[in-house]
Scaffold this active site. Structure first.
Site, mmCIF file in Angstrom:
data_model
loop_
_atom_site.group_PDB
_atom_site.id
_atom_site.type_symbol
_atom_site.label_atom_id
_atom_site.label_comp_id
_atom_site.label_asym_id
_atom_site.label_seq_id
_atom_site.Cartn_x
_atom_site.Cartn_y
_atom_site.Cartn_z
ATOM 1 N N GLU A 69 0.622 6.726 -6.702
ATOM 2 C CA GLU A 69 -0.500 7.671 -6.762
ATOM 3 C C GLU A 69 -0.004 9.119 -6.747
ATOM 4 O OE1 GLU A 69 -3.424 8.801 -3.294
ATOM 5 O OE2 GLU A 69 -4.009 6.852 -4.132
ATOM 6 N N LYS B 120 0.826 -1.209 0.000
ATOM 7 C CA LYS B 120 0.000 0.000 0.000
ATOM 8 C C LYS B 120 0.860 1.258 0.000
ATOM 9 C CE LYS B 120 -3.923 2.314 0.374
ATOM 10 N NZ LYS B 120 -3.667 3.567 1.036
#
Length: 290
Positions: free
Chosen positions: A170, A163
């Site tokens: 991102e 993550k």
């Protein structure tokens, strides 16, 4: 299946509702009396049938204290799942501490934001296979329908590590769109910037959900005039760059995107003041004084 959830904010609350809609029994605890199902962690444990599973969705700053509090009211054979944005290096020591009490531990990177209740959540899981298998009915209900959206990434820590890298990527993707927006907005030729982004949503190699969200933002505010150019970071980008340095992995795009967020918080950049002073000193270039 039965599950406890601690932390019923934007993510945890929506996860509770998605799981209930799928037929699971979910008991939630939150400090806010408006949303909580029980009054305490102890009552949460009482409402669940052993062996229990409790999913923690609280800010990283209070995750350790929350898990310690749960460990006091849970029993051997129970499992704690941390779905928050904890640093991966915290997971190993946490799992060892819980294992001494006979409590299992999984770390889960969760992506999906406020849209997860409707669209499902991408789940990156770290931990023992036996614990993962036991929680699969929950994972199947939380993930999007179909082949994608779930991975058992590896042992304890792997979920949060995955993550972390996801969030670093991102950062880079968002900043690429942002730079493209700025150039289009300053162009003398392009008169319909929101239309350009909308046109990219189909048939182009740059289409993505982030592009869809930028289109949505431009529909609401075509010049983004209601916003300040200020962007926080929640830690994962920094941790990603830390790992890149540790492992000697070139990470130019993600590092630049992170540093751009730092720059966004400066009203008057000291570094750019130094650049302006140097340009004036060596070349006599124009400077702007306050």
């Amino acid at each position: 299946m039965q599950l406890g959830i601690v932390g019923l904010g934007r993510m945890g609350g929506n996860m509770r509702e998605r799981l209930r809609a799928a037929g699971h029994e979910v008991v939630g605890y939150d400090q806010s009396p408006e949303v909580t199902d029980v009054a305490s962690l102890a009552e949460l444990a009482e409402k669940l049938t052993a062996p229990r599973a409790v999913w923690v969705m609280v800010p990283a700053a209070v995750t350790e204290a929350t898990i310690d509090g749960l460990a006091e009211v849970l029993s051997p054979g129970d499992i704690i799942i941390d779905g928050g944005n904890s640093r991966f290096s915290d997971d190993g020591p946490r799992a060892e501490r819980l294992d001494r009490q006979g409590i299992g531990y999984l770390d889960v990177g969760v992506s999906g934001g406020v849209w997860g209740r409707e669209n499902g959540y991408a789940l990156m899981v770290g931990g023992d296979q036996e614990h993962v298998a036991r929680l699969m009915p929950i994972f199947e209900s939380l993930k999007p329908a179909g082949e994608f959206g779930f991975v058992h990434a590896g042992p304890v820590g792997a979920g949060h590590y995955a993550k972390m890298v996801h969030n670093g990527i991102e950062y880079g993707l968002m900043h690429a769109y942002a730079e493209g927006y700025e150039l289009l907005a300053k162009s003398e030729l392009v008169t319909n910037v929101p239309g350009v982004f909308k046109s990219w949503r189909e048939g182009t190699v740059v289409r993505s959900w982030l592009l869809d969200l930028l289109d949505r933002a431009l529909e609401e505010d075509p010049e983004l005039s209601s916003l300040r150019g200020y962007a926080e970071d929640t830690g994962e980008g920094r941790w990603t760059v830390d790992e890149a340095v540790r492992l000697a992995v070139p990470m130019n795009v993600i590092a630049a995107a992170l540093f751009a967020r730092f720059a966004s918080r400066q009203d008057d950049s000291p570094a750019m003041k130094a650049v302006a002073a140097l340009r004036f000193q060596f070349g006599g270039h124009a400077i702007h004084k306050n």
